[in-house]
Design a protein around this motif. Structure first.
Motif, PDB file in Angstrom:
ATOM      1  N   VAL A  58      -3.332 -29.472  -3.052  1.00 40.84           N
ATOM      2  CA  VAL A  58      -2.056 -28.975  -2.548  1.00 40.84           C
ATOM      3  C   VAL A  58      -1.547 -27.857  -3.455  1.00 40.84           C
ATOM      4  O   VAL A  58      -1.617 -27.972  -4.690  1.00 40.84           O
ATOM      5  N   ASN A  59      -1.032 -26.791  -2.836  1.00 36.17           N
ATOM      6  CA  ASN A  59      -0.395 -25.701  -3.559  1.00 36.17           C
ATOM      7  C   ASN A  59       1.121 -25.822  -3.367  1.00 36.17           C
ATOM      8  O   ASN A  59       1.659 -25.434  -2.335  1.00 36.17           O
ATOM      9  N   PRO A  60       1.849 -26.338  -4.359  1.00 34.19           N
ATOM     10  CA  PRO A  60       3.288 -26.531  -4.188  1.00 34.19           C
ATOM     11  C   PRO A  60       4.103 -25.262  -4.426  1.00 34.19           C
ATOM     12  O   PRO A  60       5.320 -25.277  -4.216  1.00 34.19           O
ATOM     13  N   THR A  61       3.458 -24.176  -4.845  1.00 30.87           N
ATOM     14  CA  THR A  61       4.193 -22.967  -5.177  1.00 30.87           C
ATOM     15  C   THR A  61       4.394 -22.107  -3.934  1.00 30.87           C
ATOM     16  O   THR A  61       3.896 -22.410  -2.846  1.00 30.87           O
ATOM     17  N   THR A  62       5.121 -21.008  -4.123  1.00 31.13           N
ATOM     18  CA  THR A  62       5.394 -20.063  -3.037  1.00 31.13           C
ATOM     19  C   THR A  62       4.490 -18.843  -3.097  1.00 31.13           C
ATOM     20  O   THR A  62       4.737 -17.851  -2.406  1.00 31.13           O
ATOM     21  N   THR A  63       3.474 -18.890  -3.909  1.00 35.65           N
ATOM     22  CA  THR A  63       2.527 -17.782  -4.031  1.00 35.65           C
ATOM     23  C   THR A  63       1.114 -18.295  -3.789  1.00 35.65           C
ATOM     24  O   THR A  63       0.830 -19.493  -3.926  1.00 35.65           O
ATOM     25  N   LYS A  64       0.244 -17.382  -3.461  1.00 33.61           N
ATOM     26  CA  LYS A  64      -1.158 -17.740  -3.231  1.00 33.61           C
ATOM     27  C   LYS A  64      -1.827 -18.072  -4.553  1.00 33.61           C
ATOM     28  O   LYS A  64      -1.631 -17.362  -5.549  1.00 33.61           O
ATOM     29  N   GLN A  65      -2.644 -19.136  -4.589  1.00 34.34           N
ATOM     30  CA  GLN A  65      -3.286 -19.595  -5.808  1.00 34.34           C
ATOM     31  C   GLN A  65      -4.797 -19.623  -5.637  1.00 34.34           C
ATOM     32  O   GLN A  65      -5.318 -19.858  -4.531  1.00 34.34           O
ATOM     33  N   HIS A  66      -5.488 -19.379  -6.758  1.00 37.41           N
ATOM     34  CA  HIS A  66      -6.954 -19.475  -6.770  1.00 37.41           C
ATOM     35  C   HIS A  66      -7.353 -20.930  -6.968  1.00 37.41           C
ATOM     36  O   HIS A  66      -6.786 -21.638  -7.807  1.00 37.41           O
ATOM     37  N   VAL A  67      -8.337 -21.411  -6.204  1.00 29.25           N
ATOM     38  CA  VAL A  67      -8.784 -22.806  -6.265  1.00 29.25           C
ATOM     39  C   VAL A  67     -10.044 -22.881  -7.125  1.00 29.25           C
ATOM     40  O   VAL A  67     -11.099 -22.376  -6.733  1.00 29.25           O
ATOM     41  N   PRO A  68      -9.986 -23.511  -8.290  1.00 30.50           N
ATOM     42  CA  PRO A  68     -11.183 -23.645  -9.133  1.00 30.50           C
ATOM     43  C   PRO A  68     -12.046 -24.827  -8.688  1.00 30.50           C
ATOM     44  O   PRO A  68     -11.736 -25.531  -7.727  1.00 30.50           O
ATOM     45  N   ASP A  69     -13.133 -25.073  -9.426  1.00 31.61           N
ATOM     46  CA  ASP A  69     -13.993 -26.217  -9.147  1.00 31.61           C
ATOM     47  C   ASP A  69     -13.279 -27.519  -9.494  1.00 31.61           C
ATOM     48  O   ASP A  69     -12.368 -27.557 -10.331  1.00 31.61           O
ATOM     49  N   ILE A  70     -13.727 -28.592  -8.848  1.00 29.86           N
ATOM     50  CA  ILE A  70     -13.186 -29.923  -9.113  1.00 29.86           C
ATOM     51  C   ILE A  70     -14.213 -30.687  -9.946  1.00 29.86           C
ATOM     52  O   ILE A  70     -15.391 -30.789  -9.573  1.00 29.86           O
ATOM     53  N   ARG A  71     -13.749 -31.208 -11.077  1.00 29.27           N
ATOM     54  CA  ARG A  71     -14.633 -31.969 -11.967  1.00 29.27           C
ATOM     55  C   ARG A  71     -14.347 -33.459 -11.794  1.00 29.27           C
ATOM     56  O   ARG A  71     -13.213 -33.900 -11.924  1.00 29.27           O
ATOM     57  N   VAL A  72     -15.420 -34.238 -11.488  1.00 33.10           N
ATOM     58  CA  VAL A  72     -15.321 -35.689 -11.331  1.00 33.10           C
ATOM     59  C   VAL A  72     -15.964 -36.330 -12.551  1.00 33.10           C
ATOM     60  O   VAL A  72     -17.140 -36.090 -12.846  1.00 33.10           O
ATOM     61  N   GLU A  73     -15.191 -37.155 -13.277  1.00 41.16           N
ATOM     62  CA  GLU A  73     -15.680 -37.835 -14.472  1.00 41.16           C
ATOM     63  C   GLU A  73     -15.625 -39.343 -14.254  1.00 41.16           C
ATOM     64  O   GLU A  73     -14.617 -39.881 -13.767  1.00 41.16           O
ATOM     65  N   LEU A  74     -16.710 -40.000 -14.612  1.00 46.74           N
ATOM     66  CA  LEU A  74     -16.777 -41.458 -14.569  1.00 46.74           C
ATOM     67  C   LEU A  74     -16.838 -41.977 -16.000  1.00 46.74           C
ATOM     68  O   LEU A  74     -17.679 -41.528 -16.795  1.00 46.74           O
ATOM     69  N   ARG A  75     -15.971 -42.925 -16.330  1.00 47.54           N
ATOM     70  CA  ARG A  75     -15.894 -43.471 -17.679  1.00 47.54           C
ATOM     71  C   ARG A  75     -16.032 -44.988 -17.621  1.00 47.54           C
ATOM     72  O   ARG A  75     -15.729 -45.626 -16.606  1.00 47.54           O
TER      73      ARG A  75
END
Length: 243
Positions: free
Chosen positions: A175-192
Motif C-alpha cells: 500500500v502507498n499511503p502517500t499522495t505521491t507516486k512511489q517506487h516499489v522495491p523487492d520484497i525480502r522474506v526471512e524465516l527465523r
C-alpha cells in the motif's frame, strides 16, 4: 557364369575360375543344398574380333625459328647521349616501409573494448533496477530500503502438494499511503528459528515498479523444501541490488 540351386531356385553370379576346368561341388547359402557344378562350356565357334589398329601418329612439325631481336639503336651524333641506367648505391637511403601490423595486439585491444562495454552495460542494468537480476548474480550491497510503502493483508500458508511436498506460500498487498507516486522495491522474506536466527530467505519481485498515490498492488511467492526449524516469518523491503 550363373549358378542356380535346384531346390530353392536361388541364383548366384560367380566367375568361371571359381568352378575350374574340371568342375566342383558347390553349396547353396540359402537352403544348404549341395550339388556338383560342371565347368562352363567354351564357345569355340565364336571368333574374336580383330583389334583396331592403333591411331596413326602425325609427324611433329619442326619448331619455327624465333623472330630476330630488334637490333639496338646506334647513336651516331656525338652530341646526343644514349640513356643510361641509374647507378645502384647500396648505401643510399631507402624509402620508408609500412610497419607490419601485429594481429595479436589488435585482438587484445578488441577484447578489452568488448569487456569494458559489457561492464558498462551490466552497471547500467543494475543501476536501472532490473528486477532481481543483481540478486541472482550475487552482486551489490544489499540492505533494507527506506520507503513509505507498507504491507497489508499479509497471509502465510503451508500447503501440501499431491506428491507429498510442502509448499510455503506468502501473499499480501503493498500500500502507498502517500499522495505521491512511489517506487516499489523487492520484497525480502526471512524465516527465523525460535532463537531469532536466520535460517532461510528469498526475494519476491513485485508485479510493478511504480505505485500511484493512495493505491495498492498484490504480491505473492512460494518455496518448497524449507528448513523444518523455521518458526517466524518477517517481510521487509530490500535493495534491488544484492542480498
Amino acid at each position: 557364369m550363373i549358378l542356380e540351386c535346384s531346390q530353392c531356385r536361388t541364383r548366384y553370379l560367380v566367375p568361371d575360375s571359381a568352378i575350374g576346368a574340371d568342375g566342383r561341388t558347390v553349396r547353396c547359402a540359402s537352403c544348404k543344398h549341395s550339388w556338383f557344378q560342371a565347368p562352363a562350356i567354351l564357345d569355340l565357334a565364336t571368333r574374336a574380333e580383330p583389334e583396331a589398329p592403333p591411331p596413326r601418329r602425325e609427324p611433329r612439325k619442326p619448331a619455327e625459328a624465333p623472330a630476330p631481336a630488334t637490333p639496338p639503336r646506334v647513336f651516331e651524333d656525338a652530341s646526343v647521349q644514349a640513356p643510361t641506367a641509374p647507378e645502384y648505391d647500396p648505401f643510399a637511403p631507402q624509402p620508408p616501409f609500412k610497419p607490419r601490423r601485429n594481429p595479436a595486439r589488435r585482438w587484445t585491444a578488441a577484447a578489452f573494448v568488448a569487456g569494458f562495454s559489457m561492464l558498462l552495460g551490466t552497471g547500467a542494468i543494475l543501476y536501472s533496477g532490473a528486477p532481481g537480476l543483481a540478486a541472482q548474480l550475487g552482486l551489490g550491497i544489499g540492505g533494507e530500503v527506506d520507503t513509505p510503502l507498507v504491507f497489508a493483508d499479509k497471509n502465510v500458508e503451508l500447503r501440501t502438494m499431491t506428491n507429498g511436498n510442502e509448499v510455503f506460500a506468502v501473499s499480501g498487498r503493498i500500500v502507498n499511503p502517500t499522495t505521491t507516486k512511489q517506487h516499489v522495491p523487492d520484497i525480502r522474506v526471512e524465516l527465523r528459528d525460535g532463537s531469532d536466527r536466520l535460517v532461510y530467505s528469498w526475494r519476491i519481485t513485485p508485479m510493478g515498479r511504480e505505485l500511484g498515490p493512495k493505491s495498492a498492488i498484490d504480491f505473492n511467492g512460494a518455496r518448497v523444501g524449507l528448513p523444518p526449524n523455521a518458526k517466524v516469518v518477517q517481510l521487509s523491503f530490500a535493495s534491488e541490488i544484492g542480498g
